[in-house]
Design an enzyme around this catalytic site. Structure first.
Site, mmCIF file in Angstrom:
data_model
loop_
_atom_site.group_PDB
_atom_site.id
_atom_site.type_symbol
_atom_site.label_atom_id
_atom_site.label_comp_id
_atom_site.label_asym_id
_atom_site.label_seq_id
_atom_site.Cartn_x
_atom_site.Cartn_y
_atom_site.Cartn_z
ATOM 1 C CG ASP A 1 -0.316 -0.541 2.479
ATOM 2 O OD1 ASP A 1 0.870 -0.272 2.704
ATOM 3 O OD2 ASP A 1 -1.001 -1.238 3.242
ATOM 4 C CG ASP B 1 -9.880 -3.291 12.033
ATOM 5 O OD1 ASP B 1 -8.808 -3.812 11.660
ATOM 6 O OD2 ASP B 1 -10.326 -2.227 11.564
ATOM 7 C CG HIS C 1 -6.759 -3.442 8.895
ATOM 8 N ND1 HIS C 1 -6.908 -2.841 10.128
ATOM 9 C CD2 HIS C 1 -5.495 -3.146 8.483
ATOM 10 C CE1 HIS C 1 -5.795 -2.206 10.442
ATOM 11 N NE2 HIS C 1 -4.922 -2.384 9.462
ATOM 12 C CD GLU D 1 -9.340 -0.033 7.984
ATOM 13 O OE1 GLU D 1 -9.657 -0.851 8.874
ATOM 14 O OE2 GLU D 1 -8.423 0.791 8.119
#
Length: 261
Positions: free
Chosen positions: A67, A136, A138, A143
């Site tokens: 990313d 979470d 990801h 996400e």
């Protein structure tokens, strides 16, 4: 999915470095997928040590990043291309132009994302992809709610993600970019070997969902359950919510030495 539980981060780093060393011995022009963040730092340090000892070379290898922030100038110290160079790639012998990242400065973002997918395909695909995981669930910047078939695209960062990353921007959440380019879950799943690293209690629930929960876009990393060659390396804290931790430890202890990860 193979689950490997070790007592210390140094042991995890050594196992991953072993896998990369073996890969490059068999295929010197292998394509690596590199992650930023804290999870792979010990792996990068171990690879640098082995390179300095003459055990491993990246002279014919190529690498792709997961990313990149959108809008940060190319010389910004927190641009992920700069971060990975500082942490790893500039410390070994990757040739010039061998390390690629999404173009977060592009004027035509969709075209830049498509070009990145094309570049990965033209390189023959990623042989080994390093991954971290968020609390979470990801991976990369996919996400909760991300499509399990998604490809490289622009994503809007949540306020929480920007707050988590503000420590890299002098504590100023408003200095953290609002958008990023990220490989999609479908892109990540195209790699031939996925290697995910997690340490600490904060990752325990995400790891429980990843390994033992149902596949769901609410926990994006669970898509890895469908991958034919996925390895999850954990310390005891990150593994603390796993119901079958004893089984995973017994299986790993009984593996033939030649098999590797």
């Amino acid at each position: 999915m193979e689950v490997v539980i070790q007592a210390r981060g140094e042991q995890i780093a050594a196992l991953v470095a072993d896998a990369i060393e073996r890969l490059l011995a068999d295929k010197p022009d292998a394509v690596l997928g590199l992650a930023t963040g804290s999870s792979p730092l010990q792996v990068y340090d171990e690879l640098v040590r082995r390179h300095e000892d003459g055990r491993i070379s990246f002279a014919r290898a190529r690498a792709f990043l997961l990313d990149e922030y959108v809008g940060l100038p190319s010389d910004h110290p927190e641009r992920y291309g700069t971060v990975i160079a500082r942490a790893f790639t500039s410390r070994v012998d990757f040739p010039e132009g061998a390390v690629h990242g999404p173009d977060g400065t592009a004027e035509d973002i969709p075209a830049a994302c498509a070009a990145y997918e094309d570049a990965i395909a033209a390189a023959g695909g990623i042989d080994l992809q390093l991954l971290g995981i968020g609390s979470d669930g990801h991976i990369a910047f996919n996400e909760p709610g991300s499509s399990l078939a998604s490809r490289t695209r622009i994503k809007t960062l949540t306020r929480q993600t920007r707050a988590d990353n503000a420590r890299f921007f002098g504590g100023d959440v408003d200095a953290v970019p609002r958008h990023c380019l990220t490989q999609g879950l479908g892109t990540i799943m195209s790699a031939r070997h996925l290697v995910l690293l997690a340490t600490g209690n904060a990752k325990a629930e995400a790891i429980h969902q990843l390994v033992e929960g149902p596949v769901s876009a609410m926990w994006p990393a669970t898509v890895m359950q469908h991958h034919p060659h996925a390895t999850v390396l954990l310390d005891e804290a990150a593994a603390s919510r796993l119901q079958l931790s004893g089984y995973y430890q017994e299986v790993f202890a009984g593996k033939p030495d030649w098999q590797g990860l």
